[in-house]
Design a protein around this motif. Structure first.
Motif, mmCIF file in Angstrom:
data_model
loop_
_atom_site.group_PDB
_atom_site.id
_atom_site.type_symbol
_atom_site.label_atom_id
_atom_site.label_comp_id
_atom_site.label_asym_id
_atom_site.label_seq_id
_atom_site.Cartn_x
_atom_site.Cartn_y
_atom_site.Cartn_z
ATOM 1 N N UNK A 97 0.833 -1.205 0.000
ATOM 2 C CA UNK A 97 0.000 0.000 0.000
ATOM 3 C C UNK A 97 0.863 1.250 0.000
ATOM 4 N N UNK A 98 1.942 1.222 0.752
ATOM 5 C CA UNK A 98 2.855 2.352 0.790
ATOM 6 C C UNK A 98 3.533 2.576 -0.562
ATOM 7 N N UNK A 99 3.891 1.497 -1.261
ATOM 8 C CA UNK A 99 4.488 1.610 -2.588
ATOM 9 C C UNK A 99 3.500 2.204 -3.584
ATOM 10 N N UNK A 100 2.250 1.773 -3.538
ATOM 11 C CA UNK A 100 1.231 2.284 -4.456
ATOM 12 C C UNK A 100 1.002 3.769 -4.213
ATOM 13 N N UNK A 101 0.894 4.148 -2.949
ATOM 14 C CA UNK A 101 0.688 5.562 -2.613
ATOM 15 C C UNK A 101 1.880 6.391 -3.069
ATOM 16 N N UNK A 102 3.084 5.874 -2.881
ATOM 17 C CA UNK A 102 4.287 6.585 -3.299
ATOM 18 C C UNK A 102 4.336 6.732 -4.828
ATOM 19 N N UNK A 103 3.993 5.708 -5.567
ATOM 20 C CA UNK A 103 3.987 5.768 -7.037
ATOM 21 C C UNK A 103 2.954 6.771 -7.528
ATOM 22 N N UNK A 104 1.771 6.747 -6.953
ATOM 23 C CA UNK A 104 0.721 7.693 -7.347
ATOM 24 C C UNK A 104 1.160 9.121 -7.045
ATOM 25 N N UNK A 105 1.788 9.320 -5.905
ATOM 26 C CA UNK A 105 2.264 10.646 -5.522
ATOM 27 C C UNK A 105 3.359 11.143 -6.472
ATOM 28 N N UNK A 106 4.273 10.283 -6.850
ATOM 29 C CA UNK A 106 5.346 10.668 -7.780
ATOM 30 C C UNK A 106 4.762 11.012 -9.151
ATOM 31 N N UNK A 107 3.823 10.230 -9.620
ATOM 32 C CA UNK A 107 3.193 10.507 -10.909
ATOM 33 C C UNK A 107 2.440 11.835 -10.851
ATOM 34 N N UNK A 108 1.714 12.076 -9.791
ATOM 35 C CA UNK A 108 0.958 13.321 -9.640
ATOM 36 C C UNK A 108 1.884 14.537 -9.640
ATOM 37 N N UNK A 109 2.956 14.466 -8.883
ATOM 38 C CA UNK A 109 3.888 15.594 -8.788
ATOM 39 C C UNK A 109 4.582 15.809 -10.132
ATOM 40 N N UNK A 110 4.975 14.742 -10.803
ATOM 41 C CA UNK A 110 5.665 14.902 -12.081
ATOM 42 C C UNK A 110 4.733 15.484 -13.148
ATOM 43 N N UNK A 111 3.479 15.092 -13.164
ATOM 44 C CA UNK A 111 2.523 15.663 -14.113
ATOM 45 C C UNK A 111 2.307 17.139 -13.818
ATOM 46 N N UNK A 112 2.205 17.490 -12.552
ATOM 47 C CA UNK A 112 2.049 18.906 -12.185
ATOM 48 C C UNK A 112 3.247 19.742 -12.616
#
Length: 88
Positions: A3-18
């Motif tokens: 769960x922590x890995x999934x949250x971290x991946x989603x967060x990295x994708x969100x920040x990079x898109x922004x």
């Protein structure tokens, strides 16, 4: 842990898109606008049978010396016409 890995991946994708949109957003929108104009221009040319360059040249008056080739569409003959008379 998963769960922590999934949250971290989603967060990295969100920040990079922004970040990408922050720095390259204007150029992406310009590019999309150009592509939309090209598509509209192609569909207009397809429907009217003229290119936008021909239209521009006609407006400028420089197209008067050029001959325009008309390609008439084929006429399909379905059959012959029969005139019927009414019988009382």
């Amino acid at each position: 842990m998963k769960l922590l890995q999934v949250i971290l991946i989603v967060l990295v994708i969100y920040v990079s898109v922004r970040l990408i949109l922050k720095y390259y957003g204007a150029s992406i929108i310009k590019w999309l606008g150009k592509k939309a104009m090209q598509r509209m221009s192609r569909s207009f040319e397809k429907r009217s049978g003229m290119s936008t360059d021909d239209l521009f040249n006609q407006q400028q008056g420089s197209n008067t010396n050029q001959k325009k080739v008309n390609n008439p569409k084929e006429k399909k003959t379905v059959g012959e016409y029969v005139d019927f008379e009414e019988i009382d």
